[in-house]
Scaffold this motif. Structure first.
Motif, PDB file in Angstrom:
ATOM      1  N   LEU A   1     -27.958  34.465  59.948  1.00  0.00           N
ATOM      2  CA  LEU A   1     -26.595  34.309  60.457  1.00  0.00           C
ATOM      3  C   LEU A   1     -25.616  34.941  59.470  1.00  0.00           C
ATOM      4  CD1 LEU A   1     -24.578  33.097  62.439  1.00  0.00           C
ATOM      5  CD2 LEU A   1     -24.742  30.951  61.238  1.00  0.00           C
TER       6      LEU A   1
ATOM      7  N   PHE B   1     -22.001  35.997  58.249  1.00  0.00           N
ATOM      8  CA  PHE B   1     -20.614  35.625  58.503  1.00  0.00           C
ATOM      9  C   PHE B   1     -19.679  36.695  57.968  1.00  0.00           C
ATOM     10  CE2 PHE B   1     -20.966  31.314  60.101  1.00  0.00           C
ATOM     11  CZ  PHE B   1     -19.770  31.206  60.773  1.00  0.00           C
TER      12      PHE B   1
ATOM     13  N   LEU C   1     -20.441  36.359  53.754  1.00  0.00           N
ATOM     14  CA  LEU C   1     -19.044  35.947  53.853  1.00  0.00           C
ATOM     15  C   LEU C   1     -18.280  36.383  52.607  1.00  0.00           C
ATOM     16  CD1 LEU C   1     -16.891  34.172  55.287  1.00  0.00           C
ATOM     17  CD2 LEU C   1     -17.677  32.306  53.905  1.00  0.00           C
TER      18      LEU C   1
ATOM     19  N   TRP D   1     -12.532  36.801  57.855  1.00  0.00           N
ATOM     20  CA  TRP D   1     -13.710  36.055  58.291  1.00  0.00           C
ATOM     21  C   TRP D   1     -13.538  35.505  59.691  1.00  0.00           C
ATOM     22  CZ3 TRP D   1     -14.228  30.905  59.541  1.00  0.00           C
ATOM     23  CH2 TRP D   1     -13.132  30.105  59.285  1.00  0.00           C
TER      24      TRP D   1
ATOM     25  N   GLY E   1     -16.216  35.458  62.530  1.00  0.00           N
ATOM     26  CA  GLY E   1     -16.537  34.264  63.304  1.00  0.00           C
ATOM     27  C   GLY E   1     -16.490  34.560  64.797  1.00  0.00           C
TER      28      GLY E   1
ATOM     29  N   VAL F   1     -19.650  35.973  66.108  1.00  0.00           N
ATOM     30  CA  VAL F   1     -20.668  34.926  66.184  1.00  0.00           C
ATOM     31  C   VAL F   1     -20.464  34.120  67.465  1.00  0.00           C
ATOM     32  CG1 VAL F   1     -21.635  32.925  65.029  1.00  0.00           C
ATOM     33  CG2 VAL F   1     -20.789  34.805  63.677  1.00  0.00           C
ATOM     34  N   LEU F   2     -19.201  33.757  67.725  1.00  0.00           N
ATOM     35  CA  LEU F   2     -18.900  32.993  68.946  1.00  0.00           C
ATOM     36  C   LEU F   2     -19.361  33.750  70.184  1.00  0.00           C
ATOM     37  CD1 LEU F   2     -15.292  31.543  68.501  1.00  0.00           C
ATOM     38  CD2 LEU F   2     -17.443  30.593  67.798  1.00  0.00           C
TER      39      LEU F   2
ATOM     40  N   ILE G   1     -23.215  33.700  70.523  1.00  0.00           N
ATOM     41  CA  ILE G   1     -23.759  32.394  70.880  1.00  0.00           C
ATOM     42  C   ILE G   1     -23.350  32.012  72.300  1.00  0.00           C
ATOM     43  CG2 ILE G   1     -23.805  29.969  70.282  1.00  0.00           C
ATOM     44  CD1 ILE G   1     -24.860  31.447  68.031  1.00  0.00           C
TER      45      ILE G   1
END
Lengths: 343, 402
Positions: B69, B71, B130, B281, B285, B288-289, B292
């Motif tokens: 994962l 970031f 990150l 970041w 994010g 990532v959202l 998913i």
């Protein structure tokens, strides 16, 4: 020399905030094994508890003073907080004045309730889901919480002053034998540091010297065995979650006079606190505290003019740079335990 | 055909048709009708669908297949954007060199970041990526201002050299083009009450999306993709079989970084400016959202996720109280106020709240994202047909026991 002491002091208040948030984060991780991305939001909620109390205390009604007029000649409207009627103007005024310290009492029950309902209502179902899922669901929760706060309080920072008696600065220069005025430090930041030290000390003492704390530590080391001994470890871990939420909330309450709270302050702190936790070592409480202060002080050193002249931009990236170096040289962070979070 | 099995061929055909007909499909409501505000078929938004689709597809190659994962993926998009704008400034307004350079620079940068970050896994990897992304963000704002133009963002100027093109035409900056075809060119097609905008920029993006999607399908089905899945399933067991997972993960990381660079390059090609906030970041994010929400590890998921989030961001945030009052105008006044009051926090500026709730619901109840939702929905209709149920059971039992 005095410049160095000043930078150490300057780093302490930010370091305290990092340490308190990171302590809660790593406590939750060490007990429940859950990566809580909503912890920054709890910090923010704490800060807004202080704001809310301030608003409540200042709720007032309007009366018209027949004897005086405003500059247009109309009868003067006077706003009287309800609290003046209940406690008299002196006590009431003092309460408004001291609203931030009072908010500690106000925030504790609120944060405990929030912590308990969060753990029972959401986190409980994520014990056995992958860490990625935990990160994502708490990240979603953090978005929801901060949007709710934004809906009620707007997007602008809300200034919440410290009590007038505590506003000034303290001259360390005189105390330590340097020139007067060489090391001037705001009182409230000193209070914040002492407050953080007390909370951290109390938490460690609680875990170290009480039976409850002993069971929790045993559970952190080997949850299954403690469960097999007939102890309801889940219940204790839930209480620890509430305590961690409380610590984050109180860190937020006391931080309001340093920086006016806004709805995304939690996220700003969360990213750095995560770096702090990882640098300290996942699951290590002492590591989180040490790394919090270390990074806070380093950050303030890096923003000294001499350092910035030497390495331009270093003040912006120092924390991340240190984190990268530590993670590459010490795989588990400063004080990480073996076998934690290595899957 | 094309090295795909028949199921993937069908999927690819559907994606091709949908992408190419998007200006029509996304504009189902006639112009001037009340529902026209739900139309998503305007070039700007369609380009964003495509660009973030590419970004998410690339992210999915890393996250969906290897489980790492990251970031910090927005940093690669940002680096790609800066490289792209510099090509437009120095070389010519043709977007091809800009896009190529974006991909190359993002690839190089992701090679560097990946080489260092992949020495750790789990949350340590997330924090390392990150940290790198936040560092690039902070540096772009401060020290690297000569390259990035700091807070203002990197923009084109009239006195840029553009050695292969022209610095200016009639005192204005020439538009970005693809061998003469301007990105903002297009024509409007009016069919009765409907108005469709066919935009050249979108079709360039669409071609890249299809290429990106095809490549990701090939990767998913290749031995390389199998290797990446093995890394996700069991990192410890893999070295015992004599395999070194490191080069494979690094390759996946660089590929996804190059996808991000391609997305950055296309962003610049459509709108030639680049800002540091693209590397923050929150931008990482977001991808990532998207992944998913759509369904990590599935082919179609990231595209759907990117579409859903961008649609909500642009359409949901436009609805305001006046529009709500119109919708509920059939109700009695008091009830109307209640409804508007209840819905108000979720729309307009509050659309992030809707996004957060939606995202939480997906993670809690549908870990497979929209794609899993779709599959469950389809299964509902196939209840009577016993074959599908048993095949579902077979698939479940086929998953390896830990």
């Amino acid at each position: 020399m005095d410049a160095i002491i000043l930078q150490v002091l300057n780093g302490l208040d930010k370091g305290s905030a990092y340490a308190l948030i990171a302590l809660g984060l790593t406590l939750i991780f060490g007990t429940l094994g859950v990566v809580n991305f909503a912890h920054g939001a709890l910090f923010m909620l704490g800060a807004f508890c202080a704001v809310t109390l301030n608003v409540i205390l200042n709720t007032s009604y309007e009366t018209i003073d027949p004897d005086r007029t405003d500059f247009l000649g109309n009868p003067l409207k006077v706003e009287t907080p309800y609290i003046f009627d209940w406690f008299g103007p002196e006590v009431g005024g003092a309460m408004i004045e001291w609203s931030v310290p009072l908010a500690i009492l106000f925030a504790i029950p609120i944060m405990v309730v929030i912590g308990l309902s969060m753990e029972r209502g959401l986190i409980k179902y994520f014990y056995h889901r992958p860490h990625a899922d935990q990160i994502l669901v708490t990240f979603g929760l953090a978005i929801v919480l901060q949007e709710i706060v934004k809906y009620f309080y707007g997007a602008n920072p809300i200034p919440t002053p410290a009590p007038a008696g505590l506003v000034g600065s303290f001259d360390f220069g005189v105390l330590l034998g340097f020139e007067p005025g060489s090391i001037i430090y705001p009182n409230w930041r000193l209070i914040y540091f002492v407050f953080a030290a007390v909370i951290i000390g109390a938490l460690f003492a609680f875990l170290r010297f009480t039976t409850f704390g002993m069971v929790v530590r045993a559970g952190m080391a080997d949850r299954e065995t403690v469960g097999l001994l007939g102890i309801n470890i889940d219940k204790r871990f839930t209480i620890m979650f509430a305590i961690a939420a409380c610590v984050a909330g109180l860190a937020g309450v006391m931080y309001t006079p340093i920086n006016s709270p806004n709805y995304h302050m939690g996220m700003d702190f969360l990213v750095l606190s995560f770096v702090v936790v990882v640098v300290g070592g996942m699951g290590s409480l002492a590591g989180a505290v040490a790394a919090g202060f270390l990074l806070g002080v380093l950050e303030s050193f890096a923003s000294m003019a001499q350092v910035v002249d030497l390495f331009p931009g270093i003040n912006q990236i120092i924390i991340y740079l240190v984190a990268i170096i530590i993670l590459l040289t010490r795989p588990r962070g400063l004080m990480g335990r073996k076998g934690v979070m290595e899957d | 055909m094309l090295g795909l099995n028949s199921k993937d061929q069908k999927l690819f055909l559907v994606v091709i048709v949908v992408t190419l007909l998007a200006p029509f499909i996304l504009n189902p409501f006639p112009e001037n009708s009340e529902l026209a505000q739900f139309n998503a078929g305007y070039p700007d938004l369609m380009q964003r669908f495509a660009i973030f689709g590419i970004f998410a597809i690339g992210f999915n190659i890393l996250f969906g297949l290897t489980g790492y994962l990251s970031f910090g993926h927005a940093a690669f998009l940002g680096v790609g954007s800066y490289a792209g704008v510099w090509m437009l400034k120095l070389l010519s307004m043709n977007v091809v060199p800009a896009i190529i350079m974006s991909v190359i620079f993002a690839g190089l940068f992701s090679l560097l970041v990946g080489f260092v970050s992949l020495r750790r896994s789990g949350i340590y990897f997330s924090i390392l990526t990150l940290a790198f992304a936040q560092m690039s963000f902070a540096l772009a704002y401060s020290v690297l201002t000569p390259i990035t133009n700091g807070e203002t963002g990197l923009q084109l100027a009239l006195d840029d050299p553009r050695i292969l093109g022209v610095s200016q035409i009639d005192g204005s900056i020439p538009p970005t083009n693809f061998f003469g075809l301007e990105m903002r060119d297009g024509f409007e097609l009016a069919l009765g009450p409907w108005v469709f905008t066919l935009n050249f920029g979108y079709y360039l993006c669409a071609v890249f999306v299809l290429g990106a999607f095809y490549l990701s399908m090939r990767i998913f089905n290749s031995p390389f993709g199998m290797m990446l899945r093995a890394i996700k399933t069991n990192q410890t067991r893999l070295p015992y079989t004599g395999m070194n997972p490191k080069p494979y993960t690094l390759a996946a990381f660089v590929i996804s970084g190059m996808y991000a660079g391609l997305a950055g390059g296309l962003m610049v090609a459509m709108d030639p400016l680049a800002g540091a906030e693209r590397m923050q970041w929150t931008a990482s994010g977001e991808v990532v959202l998207m992944t998913i929400l759509g369904g990590a590890g599935t082919l179609l998921g990231p595209l759907l996720g990117a579409g859903v989030i961008k649609y909500f961001e642009n359409i949901f945030s436009k609805i305001n109280d006046t529009i709500l009052y119109e919708w509920f105008s059939f109700m009695p006044d008091g009830l109307q106020d209640v409804f508007v009051f209840l819905i108000h926090p979720f729309i307009g500026k509050g659309w992030h709240l809707t996004l957060g709730i939606m995202f939480m619901l997906v993670v809690i109840f549908l870990p497979g994202g929209v794609v899993e939702g779709g599959q469950r929905f389809m299964r509902l209709f196939k209840r009577g047909d016993k074959g599908s149920k048993s095949s579902g059971d077979a698939a479940r039992s086929a998953s390896p026991a830990e």
